[in-house]
Design a protein around this motif. Sequence first.
Motif, PDB file in Angstrom:
ATOM      1  N   HIS A  74      45.025  28.401  47.252  1.00  0.00           N
ATOM      2  CA  HIS A  74      45.937  29.526  47.420  1.00  0.00           C
ATOM      3  C   HIS A  74      46.579  29.964  46.107  1.00  0.00           C
ATOM      4  O   HIS A  74      47.500  30.784  46.117  1.00  0.00           O
ATOM      5  N   VAL A 116      39.939  32.182  41.444  1.00  0.00           N
ATOM      6  CA  VAL A 116      38.628  32.810  41.270  1.00  0.00           C
ATOM      7  C   VAL A 116      38.290  32.975  39.786  1.00  0.00           C
ATOM      8  O   VAL A 116      37.182  32.604  39.368  1.00  0.00           O
ATOM      9  N   GLU A 142      46.738  32.087  42.650  1.00  0.00           N
ATOM     10  CA  GLU A 142      46.283  33.445  42.354  1.00  0.00           C
ATOM     11  C   GLU A 142      45.096  33.464  41.391  1.00  0.00           C
ATOM     12  O   GLU A 142      44.273  34.377  41.431  1.00  0.00           O
ATOM     13  N   THR A 194      40.221  34.880  49.227  1.00  0.00           N
ATOM     14  CA  THR A 194      39.774  34.015  48.137  1.00  0.00           C
ATOM     15  C   THR A 194      38.338  33.560  48.340  1.00  0.00           C
ATOM     16  O   THR A 194      37.511  33.620  47.414  1.00  0.00           O
TER      17      THR A 194
END
Length: 436
Positions: A275, A280, A277, A316
């Motif tokens: 979770h 990725v 940010e 995500t």
Amino acid sequence: MSVPQPRLAGDAFPPGRDALLTALAEWLGEPAPTPGALGLVNIEGFRAINIEFGHETGDRVLAAVVDAIHGMLRPNDRLFRIGADEFAVLLRDVRNPRVAELALERLAACTRMNLAEDDGYVPVRSRAGMALFPEHGCNAAALLRHADAALHCAVEQTRPWCLYDPQRQAEQAAWLGLKGDLETAIRDGALAMHYQPQIDLRTGRLAGGEALTRWHHPDRGFVPPDIFVPLAEQCGLIDALTYWSLNAALRQCGMCRQHLGCVTVAVNLSARILHAEDVVPLVKRAMTIWNTQPGTLTLEVTESAMMEDPAAALKTLQELTDIGVTIAIDDFGTGHSSLAYLRDLPVHKLKIDKSFVLDMANNRHDQLLVRSIIDLAHNFGIRVVAEGVENDATLALLREMGCDYAQGYHIARAMPADDMLAWIGASPWAAARDLP
């Protein structure tokens, strides 16, 4: 549940920290103060709510939480707002831990709601921690400190609530002493990556391996992952640990590919990093550095990590899928199992938890459960990995059930990359093949 918009007035909010300290001093200063409890409640993601929905909505969230908590308090209990997103409850006449646990359950339940908005709703979630008087402290400072420790325990363990546990707190203090050592180990590359092979049950050949980070402390010896991973999450080192693990696994996977052709590597992704940010870009950067081919990297996430925030997880996981990452559900059957995420989330593999596999050769109920999971996954087009295979009878059963992949001590224990190359050369699963 969905709740209507609460009232919002200037006097809707309870008194603050100074009033709490005064109330504690009055209570604990009595000649014979009655047993009681101090609870803390924190609204999750309150800053994000203010940013995304506006401060007026944030005020309505606060008012809704105040109304909900007031609704469960007894006449002699008191509520205080001691921070932007944090409340304290002073509960008199709480005489044993079980009563405190019931109060915590009610606090967590009543502050979990969906606040109605014109175009939908705002999900409101919170966590709570509690300390008891006199068991956990006989003065205001100790009660506040221990209630806060219990609240942090709930956050770290992704639980709705925690009651202060002195023994766990002592263990946590010992873990925190490892923080500097872990930071140094990550920075200096003093961690090690071990791999447990996974075989393709259709061909009997090596399909890949699960990468498992190991830490051998120079003074303490082997430190288990269930200690240093939560420590990394708690101390803000989880990004660095994950990035180190990804780079180590992808680098060594690239080396193995020169000898074996197409092999895959699976890396565990913690709930905290799922979770984050920047997860990725972090994964994409590691894949670029080691020229990782699409389909080579599998990221394993637990059910509970995905269900903590399904909408965020969907975003995500879809972004990770778009850059060529395979997604696997780890420890399936031990968390908040839901058919919804099998339908909605971009999941490619499902790992049956070893607790269902270990005794399945002797337990018909486990056999039925494992067979049902395999059939369910295949109906969704999802491949299945069985963990905890420790004998040939279990391997044969899994093959007969149509399970796709297996790993466990019967095949091989986790081992360093060089040892795994040697094992492959001497094992009946030596030849790798491309996966479909």
